[in-house]
Design an enzyme around this catalytic site. Structure first.
Site, PDB file in Angstrom:
ATOM      1  N   THR A   1      39.733  39.531  46.593  1.00  0.00           N
ATOM      2  CA  THR A   1      40.972  39.711  47.344  1.00  0.00           C
ATOM      3  C   THR A   1      40.797  39.067  48.720  1.00  0.00           C
ATOM      4  O   THR A   1      39.682  38.802  49.135  1.00  0.00           O
ATOM      5  CB  THR A   1      41.174  41.248  47.451  1.00  0.00           C
ATOM      6  OG1 THR A   1      41.455  41.729  46.161  1.00  0.00           O
ATOM      7  CG2 THR A   1      42.261  41.662  48.412  1.00  0.00           C
TER       8      THR A   1
ATOM      9  N   VAL B   1      48.910  49.297  39.819  1.00  0.00           N
ATOM     10  CA  VAL B   1      49.179  49.089  41.245  1.00  0.00           C
ATOM     11  C   VAL B   1      47.865  48.960  42.013  1.00  0.00           C
ATOM     12  O   VAL B   1      46.995  49.833  41.947  1.00  0.00           O
ATOM     13  CB  VAL B   1      50.028  50.251  41.811  1.00  0.00           C
ATOM     14  CG1 VAL B   1      50.197  50.123  43.317  1.00  0.00           C
ATOM     15  CG2 VAL B   1      51.394  50.270  41.124  1.00  0.00           C
ATOM     16  N   SER B   2      47.743  47.855  42.719  1.00  0.00           N
ATOM     17  CA  SER B   2      46.550  47.597  43.540  1.00  0.00           C
ATOM     18  C   SER B   2      46.660  48.332  44.883  1.00  0.00           C
ATOM     19  O   SER B   2      47.760  48.541  45.389  1.00  0.00           O
ATOM     20  CB  SER B   2      46.478  46.095  43.778  1.00  0.00           C
ATOM     21  OG  SER B   2      45.683  45.832  44.888  1.00  0.00           O
ATOM     22  N   ASP B   3      45.517  48.657  45.464  1.00  0.00           N
ATOM     23  CA  ASP B   3      45.532  49.272  46.811  1.00  0.00           C
ATOM     24  C   ASP B   3      46.060  48.320  47.873  1.00  0.00           C
ATOM     25  O   ASP B   3      46.497  48.750  48.940  1.00  0.00           O
ATOM     26  CB  ASP B   3      44.098  49.669  47.202  1.00  0.00           C
ATOM     27  CG  ASP B   3      43.220  48.435  47.325  1.00  0.00           C
ATOM     28  OD1 ASP B   3      42.929  47.812  46.281  1.00  0.00           O
ATOM     29  OD2 ASP B   3      42.862  48.067  48.452  1.00  0.00           O
TER      30      ASP B   3
ATOM     31  N   THR C   1      38.919  45.613  50.631  1.00  0.00           N
ATOM     32  CA  THR C   1      38.734  45.011  49.314  1.00  0.00           C
ATOM     33  C   THR C   1      37.815  45.930  48.511  1.00  0.00           C
ATOM     34  O   THR C   1      37.165  46.804  49.070  1.00  0.00           O
ATOM     35  CB  THR C   1      38.161  43.580  49.423  1.00  0.00           C
ATOM     36  OG1 THR C   1      38.063  43.028  48.109  1.00  0.00           O
ATOM     37  CG2 THR C   1      36.794  43.551  50.089  1.00  0.00           C
ATOM     38  N   GLY C   2      37.768  45.709  47.194  1.00  0.00           N
ATOM     39  CA  GLY C   2      36.929  46.553  46.350  1.00  0.00           C
ATOM     40  C   GLY C   2      37.753  47.134  45.216  1.00  0.00           C
ATOM     41  O   GLY C   2      38.797  46.587  44.850  1.00  0.00           O
ATOM     42  N   VAL C   3      37.307  48.245  44.679  1.00  0.00           N
ATOM     43  CA  VAL C   3      38.011  48.861  43.551  1.00  0.00           C
ATOM     44  C   VAL C   3      39.211  49.649  44.095  1.00  0.00           C
ATOM     45  O   VAL C   3      39.045  50.639  44.823  1.00  0.00           O
ATOM     46  CB  VAL C   3      37.059  49.777  42.752  1.00  0.00           C
ATOM     47  CG1 VAL C   3      37.814  50.520  41.654  1.00  0.00           C
ATOM     48  CG2 VAL C   3      35.925  48.943  42.155  1.00  0.00           C
ATOM     49  N   GLY C   4      40.403  49.190  43.746  1.00  0.00           N
ATOM     50  CA  GLY C   4      41.630  49.753  44.309  1.00  0.00           C
ATOM     51  C   GLY C   4      41.735  51.259  44.152  1.00  0.00           C
ATOM     52  O   GLY C   4      42.167  51.968  45.067  1.00  0.00           O
TER      53      GLY C   4
HETATM   54  N1  ASP Z   1      41.268  45.845  45.748  1.00  0.00           N
HETATM   55  C1  ASP Z   1      41.739  44.975  44.709  1.00  0.00           C
HETATM   56  C2  ASP Z   1      42.369  45.800  43.620  1.00  0.00           C
HETATM   57  O1  ASP Z   1      41.811  46.808  43.219  1.00  0.00           O
HETATM   58  C3  ASP Z   1      40.684  44.113  44.110  1.00  0.00           C
HETATM   59  C4  ASP Z   1      39.699  43.500  45.069  1.00  0.00           C
HETATM   60  O2  ASP Z   1      39.703  43.788  46.248  1.00  0.00           O
HETATM   61  O3  ASP Z   1      38.869  42.676  44.615  1.00  0.00           O
HETATM   62  O4  ASP Z   1      43.399  45.407  43.122  1.00  0.00           O
END
Ligand code: ASP
Length: 280
Positions: free
Chosen positions: A155, A184-186, A204-207
């Site tokens: 992201t 839905v993404s964070d 960024t990371g796991v939404g």
């Molecule tokens: N945060 C984003 C999501 O979960 C993915 C990412 O940051 O790589 O959609």
């Protein structure tokens, strides 16, 4: 004036020197251009500019070259927050536009400021954003081989502090890759992107982990209540450990503190406050 950007995490399978160098070069070029832009523009205008450049670069999982959802469709999410007016705007799962962050910017002037799917697309077309297919052959191949599930290409986000002392944050994503359609993404929520007059944060990371932690809004609230940016981030990341949350953040406070941290290695970022710093 200060600015920091991120390009998400990169896949642990992708940590070869070539990819790393390409991302370092891309972020260095984009942060340089964006800092120059910040000289004559507001923080709000600058975060849109920086995230548009990141969206246009297929190295990152936002705009062109984003990951594809499990039904073969590519849906984008982006949001913007103006720390001065404290207005947030966001688009969830919009299709067939080139720069969702620019659509978000238009939305900031309206009463209804978070739109999803078809409604978001209709709004974009009314605002003159043309049809654009962000799928690139490499992402299509990954989708066909169902590899997207394990890849983490990043992201994008930006936080800026302008010459007037105003802050803004912007974040844009193609999502996790291979997710249930319309997940839905964070990135288009206040958990993934938040700013006020005290601090701005892009995640960024796991939404799902970022939403569970209300991460960006929580860090900004802590700074508002007197924490330094570093302490606010570090405490919030301690709390992520309870459920082994996977996240990374970039931020700037109104006092000029600039900070980034992550729960796992390989977040890519760059900052400029007179001197350039790039992840290593
Ligand atoms: N945060 C984003 C999501 O979960 C993915 C990412 O940051 O790589 O959609």
């Amino acid at each position: 004036m200060k600015i920091i950007i991120h390009g998400g995490f990169f896949s642990e399978s992708e940590t070869n020197q070539e990819t790393k160098k390409a991302k370092q070069e891309a972020l260095s070029a984009i942060i340089g251009k964006s800092y120059t832009y910040l000289n004559t523009h507001t923080a709000l205008e600058t975060v849109v500019y920086a995230v548009s450049l990141l969206e246009d670069d297929p190295l990152f999982n936002a705009g062109l070259g984003s990951q594809i959802q499990s039904d073969g469709q590519l849906r984008l999410s982006a949001s913007l927050m103006d720390g001065k007016s404290q207005k947030f705007s966001g688009l969830i799962n919009i299709q067939n536009v080139r720069n969702p962050i620019q659509v978000s910017e238009k939305l900031l002037a309206y009463d209804d400021r978070v739109l999803s799917g078809e409604g978001a697309l209709n709004f974009a077309r009314q605002q003159g954003f043309d049809f654009f297919d962000p799928i690139i052959p490499q992402r299509q191949q990954e989708y066909e081989h169902k590899l997207a599930q394990s890849s983490r290409i990043g992201t994008v986000g930006c936080v800026a502090l302008d010459a007037n002392g105003d802050l803004a944050a912007a974040t844009s994503t193609g999502g996790k890759g291979f997710e249930i359609p319309c997940r839905v993404s964070d990135s288009a929520t206040v958990a993934g992107n938040f700013a006020n007059e005290f601090a701005g944060i892009s995640c960024t990371g796991v939404g799902e982990d970022i939403v569970s932690a209300a991460l960006a809004a929580k860090i900004v609230t802590r700074v508002t209540d007197g924490f330094s940016l570093k302490n606010a981030c570090d405490k919030s990341f301690e709390e992520l450990k309870v459920f082994d949350g996977f996240a990374g953040v970039i931020g700037i406070s109104a006092t000029g503190e600039i900070y980034h941290t992550d729960s796992h290695p390989y977040m890519v970022w760059a900052s400029f406050d007179g001197s350039l710093q790039v992840f290593n």
